[in-house]
Write a protein that holds these residues in place. Structure first.
Motif, PDB file in Angstrom:
ATOM      1  N   ASN A  77      28.860  70.804  44.698  1.00  0.00           N
ATOM      2  CA  ASN A  77      27.483  71.331  44.713  1.00  0.00           C
ATOM      3  C   ASN A  77      27.435  72.829  44.421  1.00  0.00           C
ATOM      4  O   ASN A  77      26.358  73.413  44.374  1.00  0.00           O
ATOM      5  CB  ASN A  77      26.829  71.088  46.076  1.00  0.00           C
ATOM      6  CG  ASN A  77      26.675  69.611  46.374  1.00  0.00           C
ATOM      7  OD1 ASN A  77      26.849  68.772  45.474  1.00  0.00           O
ATOM      8  ND2 ASN A  77      26.354  69.272  47.603  1.00  0.00           N
TER       9      ASN A  77
ATOM     10  N   LYS B 161      22.371  66.998  54.295  1.00  0.00           N
ATOM     11  CA  LYS B 161      23.290  66.319  53.359  1.00  0.00           C
ATOM     12  C   LYS B 161      24.688  66.916  53.531  1.00  0.00           C
ATOM     13  O   LYS B 161      24.827  68.089  53.860  1.00  0.00           O
ATOM     14  CB  LYS B 161      22.831  66.549  51.907  1.00  0.00           C
ATOM     15  CG  LYS B 161      21.461  65.965  51.612  1.00  0.00           C
ATOM     16  CD  LYS B 161      21.606  64.567  51.032  1.00  0.00           C
ATOM     17  CE  LYS B 161      20.285  64.055  50.504  1.00  0.00           C
ATOM     18  NZ  LYS B 161      19.630  63.063  51.292  1.00  0.00           N
ATOM     19  N   PRO B 162      25.708  66.105  53.285  1.00  0.00           N
ATOM     20  CA  PRO B 162      27.051  66.672  53.401  1.00  0.00           C
ATOM     21  C   PRO B 162      27.300  67.735  52.321  1.00  0.00           C
ATOM     22  O   PRO B 162      26.857  67.589  51.180  1.00  0.00           O
ATOM     23  CB  PRO B 162      27.975  65.467  53.197  1.00  0.00           C
ATOM     24  CG  PRO B 162      27.147  64.428  52.533  1.00  0.00           C
ATOM     25  CD  PRO B 162      25.724  64.701  52.907  1.00  0.00           C
TER      26      PRO B 162
ATOM     27  N   THR C 295      23.043  73.064  49.059  1.00  0.00           N
ATOM     28  CA  THR C 295      22.966  71.690  49.565  1.00  0.00           C
ATOM     29  C   THR C 295      21.756  71.543  50.479  1.00  0.00           C
ATOM     30  O   THR C 295      21.561  72.342  51.384  1.00  0.00           O
ATOM     31  CB  THR C 295      24.258  71.353  50.354  1.00  0.00           C
ATOM     32  OG1 THR C 295      25.376  71.560  49.506  1.00  0.00           O
ATOM     33  CG2 THR C 295      24.224  69.914  50.848  1.00  0.00           C
TER      34      THR C 295
END
Lengths: 190, 107
Positions: free
Chosen positions: B99, B93-94, B89
């Motif tokens: 992901n 970003k969360p 990630t």
């Protein structure tokens, strides 16, 4: 550690056992709402109101609940009063049981192995390390908390506080004085 | 006197999950205290109590594994997936489990 917590959270949420919003609410409660100010209100009331002090002595769980502070684990509370040549000290030798509803979560040192073992074996030396020197004839009693029974120390009311409001008195009641590793503040220190 | 209650967010989450699961009736508080006690009594814990929440998390994992709620293998696999997702990630970003570049079979 963070990844393992996320993993547990994922599994528990998928199984419908926890609700992430409820988890956030619990964190917020313990970070901001529950803390030693609750206990200080209990102690200040006991100092000001002999009937309340008497109730606290007999049934601390009910007396404390009357101020709106109740435990989440169904634990019972016992108040232990300093004075008359006696000083009380609270520890949890088993793990870290602590009166959350009135003191919040315990400080790091309360959970440390040296405190947990030495508070019972040599409480006087432990108190010295916290800067508390008591007369040699003062009896020191260490109370070992459990999952079912948690203790709150009621420190002695400092001299020179006659006529003070409960609110003002509460400012003299420190967290450590309610664990027994400290004394209430003197009026000039508040 | 005003040290933070939790020194890292995961500690707060592990704590809150335990409180929530107890309130749901998954275990009694005595059962929990016994598990936690076993972890904090190990010989290799830090003398200053700084690894307390590490003990807490191990106790929670052990209790949930014993109850059959979260088997250790499932937790290991998901934790690795979270870690891979975190690496994949972009910063800022969360992190989402989606992901994970090598998704395993869902547990």
């Amino acid at each position: 550690m963070a990844a393992r917590v996320r993993a547990l959270e994922t599994i528990l949420t998928q199984k419908g056992l926890i609700d992430p919003a409820a988890i956030d609410a619990i964190v917020e409660t313990y970070e901001t709402k529950v803390g030693p100010r609750n206990g200080a209100r209990v102690v200040a009331k006991a100092w000001s109101d002999p009937d309340f002090a008497d109730w606290l002595k007999r049934d601390a769980t009910a007396a404390i609940a009357s101020l709106g502070f109740t435990g989440r684990q169904g634990e019972h509370m016992q108040a232990v009063f300093n004075g008359d040549g006696a000083h009380n000290l609270v520890v949890c030798t088993l793990c870290s049981c602590y009166p959350w509803s009135v003191l919040g979560l315990p400080p790091v040192w309360y959970k440390s192995p040296p405190y947990r073992s030495r508070a019972v074996i040599d409480p006087r030396a432990v108190l010295e390390e916290f800067g508390v020197s008591l007369p040699s004839d003062t009896k020191i009693r260490a109370w070992d908390s459990t999952a079912e029974l948690r203790y709150l120390v009621v420190p002695e009311r400092p001299e020179g506080t006659q006529g003070w409001s409960e609110e003002k008195l509460a400012d003299l009641v420190t967290r450590d004085s309610m664990i027994g590793t400290g004394l209430a503040l003197q009026p000039e220190a508040a | 006197m005003d040290e933070p209650v939790f020194s890292e967010p995961w500690q707060a989450e592990a704590f809150a999950m335990t409180v929530a699961l107890h309130e749901r009736g998954l275990f009694s508080w005595s059962e929990w205290a016994e598990m936690l006690s076993a972890e904090v009594k190990r010989g290799d814990v830090a003398a200053d109590g700084s690894d307390y929440y590490d003990c807490w998390l191990r106790a929670l994992e052990a209790l949930l594994a014993a109850k059959g709620v979260a088997p250790a293998g499932d937790v290991d696999a998901l934790a690795e997936a979270w870690q891979r997702a975190a690496h994949a990630t972009p910063h800022g970003k969360p992190i989402l489990l989606e992901n994970d570049p090598q998704p395993a079979k869902p547990v």
